[in-house]
Design an enzyme around this catalytic site. Structure first.
Site, PDB file in Angstrom:
ATOM      1  N   CYS A   1      -2.766  11.639   1.229  1.00  0.00           N
ATOM      2  CA  CYS A   1      -2.048  10.364   1.046  1.00  0.00           C
ATOM      3  C   CYS A   1      -0.607  10.515   0.568  1.00  0.00           C
ATOM      4  O   CYS A   1       0.316  10.053   1.233  1.00  0.00           O
ATOM      5  CB  CYS A   1      -2.814   9.495   0.047  1.00  0.00           C
ATOM      6  SG  CYS A   1      -4.547   9.323   0.469  1.00  0.00           S
TER       7      CYS A   1
ATOM      8  N   LYS B   1       0.839  -1.209   0.000  1.00  0.00           N
ATOM      9  CA  LYS B   1       0.000   0.000   0.000  1.00  0.00           C
ATOM     10  C   LYS B   1       0.870   1.254   0.000  1.00  0.00           C
ATOM     11  O   LYS B   1       0.660   2.194  -0.776  1.00  0.00           O
ATOM     12  CB  LYS B   1      -0.919  -0.017   1.227  1.00  0.00           C
ATOM     13  CG  LYS B   1      -1.515   1.326   1.620  1.00  0.00           C
ATOM     14  CD  LYS B   1      -2.516   1.825   0.591  1.00  0.00           C
ATOM     15  CE  LYS B   1      -2.866   3.285   0.818  1.00  0.00           C
ATOM     16  NZ  LYS B   1      -3.733   3.830  -0.196  1.00  0.00           N
TER      17      LYS B   1
HETATM   18  N1  SAJ Z   1       0.045  15.169  -8.842  1.00  0.00           N
HETATM   19  C1  SAJ Z   1       1.024  15.743  -9.650  1.00  0.00           C
HETATM   20  N2  SAJ Z   1       1.358  15.118 -10.809  1.00  0.00           N
HETATM   21  C2  SAJ Z   1       0.765  13.971 -11.223  1.00  0.00           C
HETATM   22  C3  SAJ Z   1      -0.219  13.381 -10.408  1.00  0.00           C
HETATM   23  C4  SAJ Z   1      -0.557  13.994  -9.225  1.00  0.00           C
HETATM   24  O1  SAJ Z   1       1.599  16.795  -9.316  1.00  0.00           O
HETATM   25  O2  SAJ Z   1       1.124  13.467 -12.299  1.00  0.00           O
HETATM   26  C5  SAJ Z   1      -0.325  15.770  -7.551  1.00  0.00           C
HETATM   27  C6  SAJ Z   1      -1.807  16.115  -7.454  1.00  0.00           C
HETATM   28  O3  SAJ Z   1      -2.103  17.348  -8.013  1.00  0.00           O
HETATM   29  C7  SAJ Z   1      -2.016  16.087  -5.943  1.00  0.00           C
HETATM   30  C8  SAJ Z   1      -1.083  14.965  -5.487  1.00  0.00           C
HETATM   31  O4  SAJ Z   1      -0.132  14.807  -6.538  1.00  0.00           O
HETATM   32  O5  SAJ Z   1      -1.626  17.296  -5.356  1.00  0.00           O
HETATM   33  C9  SAJ Z   1      -1.769  13.644  -5.179  1.00  0.00           C
HETATM   34  O6  SAJ Z   1      -2.690  13.311  -6.187  1.00  0.00           O
HETATM   35  P1  SAJ Z   1      -3.059  11.809  -6.640  1.00  0.00           P
HETATM   36  O7  SAJ Z   1      -4.134  11.910  -7.647  1.00  0.00           O
HETATM   37  O8  SAJ Z   1      -1.835  11.097  -7.061  1.00  0.00           O
HETATM   38  O9  SAJ Z   1      -3.460  11.117  -5.329  1.00  0.00           O
HETATM   39  P2  SAJ Z   1      -4.631  11.172  -4.212  1.00  0.00           P
HETATM   40  O10 SAJ Z   1      -3.954  11.532  -2.946  1.00  0.00           O
HETATM   41  O11 SAJ Z   1      -5.813  11.965  -4.592  1.00  0.00           O
HETATM   42  O12 SAJ Z   1      -5.089   9.660  -4.212  1.00  0.00           O
HETATM   43  C10 SAJ Z   1      -4.081   8.658  -4.074  1.00  0.00           C
HETATM   44  C11 SAJ Z   1      -4.371   7.615  -5.105  1.00  0.00           C
HETATM   45  N3  SAJ Z   1      -3.891   7.794  -6.414  1.00  0.00           N
HETATM   46  C12 SAJ Z   1      -4.695   8.107  -7.466  1.00  0.00           C
HETATM   47  O13 SAJ Z   1      -5.867   8.289  -7.371  1.00  0.00           O
HETATM   48  C13 SAJ Z   1      -4.081   8.244  -8.805  1.00  0.00           C
HETATM   49  C14 SAJ Z   1      -5.110   6.405  -4.726  1.00  0.00           C
HETATM   50  O14 SAJ Z   1      -4.883   5.303  -5.597  1.00  0.00           O
HETATM   51  C15 SAJ Z   1      -4.760   6.014  -3.315  1.00  0.00           C
HETATM   52  O15 SAJ Z   1      -5.426   4.912  -2.871  1.00  0.00           O
HETATM   53  C16 SAJ Z   1      -5.055   7.199  -2.436  1.00  0.00           C
HETATM   54  O16 SAJ Z   1      -4.075   8.193  -2.773  1.00  0.00           O
HETATM   55  C17 SAJ Z   1      -4.962   6.814  -0.995  1.00  0.00           C
HETATM   56  O17 SAJ Z   1      -5.974   6.923  -0.316  1.00  0.00           O
HETATM   57  O18 SAJ Z   1      -3.910   6.378  -0.535  1.00  0.00           O
END
Ligand code: SAJ
Length: 445
Positions: free
Chosen positions: A273, A219
């Site tokens: 997360c 995880k």
């Molecule tokens: N971000 C970037 N570049 C990217 C992708 C994301 O700068 O290419 C940034 C986003 O803007 C944000 C942060 O990273 O600030 C996190 O965004 P995210 O979409 O990667 O993650 P979360 O925190 O919304 O959700 C994540 C999960 N990943 C995705 O949805 C792609 C999910 O699979 C996890 O289960 C979740 O964290 C969790 O609960 O752990």
């Protein structure tokens, strides 16, 4: 109760469930299990959450959650309570979904989890306890199991079952991902894995069985991988700025390689997360000099400062001064199309601009947080008489900005800082904006 009896109770839906913690993970969990026929009690310490659920609603900005909660409350399968003692005494299965934040020193704070373990009571005989909160490696075996055994005088796996089942949902698309994403189920033994796997198969299309310690690290590895990948993209962006190259083009080209998948650079990484999970994974790991994960975190934490530096550079290019500048910030949510501002990179940017004396207005169509800036109700009001427009969040509305109209509303020599690369740089420059974007190099080699 034998393994066979426990599995039969799950299959014929006579097992009663309680979900501890009814937030972004807990409430969807409770509602989804209720929707397949289980009687579920959602427990939360917050009265407004409990009352909201019992009235058939939620406070979550999450597609279809309200109708799912309403349907199941009306059918009598889902109810909420603050009284965990009463709720848990009648259940067969307890799912713990409380938060596990990090403190100021980036150490895990397990106080909510320990409280939840305290509240499960002494009567655990024949029950299944599932932890879904994100936890540091080794927590199931070295914290959760001994805590439950010493409180109850019972033996895990002999008297009760215990498993770690991490959630993997993307906020905003929770209900869909809850059922469609493969779900890891890690028991503290084979029997615990089997019975927890049986339960999860009632709501998830794919269940992958493993042991608790492996599931804990898997995880954390998922989100840490994303965090490190984004840090790589962010460093590439900084390199491209130095060489006068556009990072979006570089990443697009590199990603045409069939085995490369570089994420997007941006103004920083936020949310509940990604900034946290790498800290949970590494906090007890001590091999100074061989670390990749912690420096990656630092790169991502540096990006809000880079945004402020770009704003200062643009202000200088426009022959203006920051302490008399009006800055319009688009977005306080940590990512596009969610209403959540936890650990949003907008916060350090806004606070630093206010500290420098700028007049800062913010607009976010979903999120009420303003981080002490002036909150505006729409885009028009926000950009009116602004010197600088900063895109911090890639909400749908900000991906199709009408630049001509915005230019008319802003002050002379307007500048744009595009933290999400949602604006066409050349079009902006043609219209007379001074444009800076993360990873948009323009100094030439
Ligand atoms: N971000 C970037 N570049 C990217 C992708 C994301 O700068 O290419 C940034 C986003 O803007 C944000 C942060 O990273 O600030 C996190 O965004 P995210 O979409 O990667 O993650 P979360 O925190 O919304 O959700 C994540 C999960 N990943 C995705 O949805 C792609 C999910 O699979 C996890 O289960 C979740 O964290 C969790 O609960 O752990």
């Amino acid at each position: 109760m034998s393994l066979k009896e426990a599995i039969a109770k799950i299959r014929n839906r006579t097992a009663n469930l309680a979900v501890l913690g009814s937030g972004t993970v807990g409430l969807p969990t409770a509602a989804i299990f209720a929707s397949v026929g289980f009687n579920v009690v959602a427990v939360d310490v917050k009265r407004d959450i409990v009352e909201g659920i019992n009235k058939g609603g939620s406070k979550l900005y999450e597609r279809d959650i309200d109708s799912l909660v309403k349907r199941n409350v009306e059918a009598g399968r889902l109810k909420a309570t603050q009284n965990s003692f009463q709720a848990l005494s009648r259940t067969d299965i307890i799912i713990i979904c409380v938060q596990t934040p990090i403190d100021k020193k980036k150490k895990p704070n397990l106080a909510f989890l320990l409280n939840a373990l305290n509240s499960v009571g002494k009567n655990l005989k024949n029950k299944l306890i599932i932890v879904s909160s994100t936890i540091p490696p080794g927590t199931m075996l070295h914290t959760v199991k001994p805590a439950l055994e010493s409180r109850t005088g019972l033996k895990a796996d002999k008297d009760f079952f215990l498993a770690y089942v991490p959630e993997r949902i993307a906020p905003g698309n929770t209900l869909n991902e809850f059922t469609k994403n493969p779900r890891l189920v890690g028991g503290i033994s084979m029997n615990s894995t089997k019975i927890a796997g049986e339960l999860l198969r009632t709501v998830c299309q794919t269940v992958v069985e493993t042991d608790a310690s492996t599931a804990e690290i898997a995880k954390l590895a998922e989100n840490t991988f994303r965090d490190v990948n984004i840090a790589f993209a962010n460093q590439l962006a900084l390199i491209c700025e130095q060489y006068g190259v556009d990072v979006t083009e570089v990443i697009k080209l590199a990603n045409t390689h069939p085995r490369v998948n570089i994420h997007k650079p941006g103004p920083g990484v936020g949310g509940p997360c990604l900034p946290k999970d790498p800290c949970l994974l590494t906090y007890q790991w001590e091999h100074a000099g061989n670390d990749l994960i912690r420096p990656a975190r630092k790169t991502n934490d540096y990006m809000p400062k880079h945004i402020v530096d770009l704003i200062l550079q643009a202000t200088k290019d426009a022959s203006k001064e920051i302490r008399v500048s009006r800055i319009a910030i688009l977005g306080t949510a940590y990512k596009g199309d969610v209403d959540d501002s936890r650990l949003s990179p907008s916060e350090p940017v806004i606070r630093e601009l206010i500290h420098l004396g700028a007049q800062v207005s913010v607009y976010d169509p979903y999120c009420k947080e303003s981080f002490c800036a002036k909150r505006k109700e729409n885009l028009h009001e926000t950009v009116k008489d602004a010197d600088c427009l900063v895109v911090m969040t890639d909400h749908k509305e900000f991906r199709k900005l009408k630049l001509k109209e915005i230019k008319r509303l802003m002050n002379n020599n307007p500048h744009i800082i595009d933290g999400r690369r949602v604006i066409n740089a050349h079009k902006a420059e043609q219209l007379g904006f001074i444009y800076h974007g993360v990873g948009f190099g323009k100094n030439g080699q």
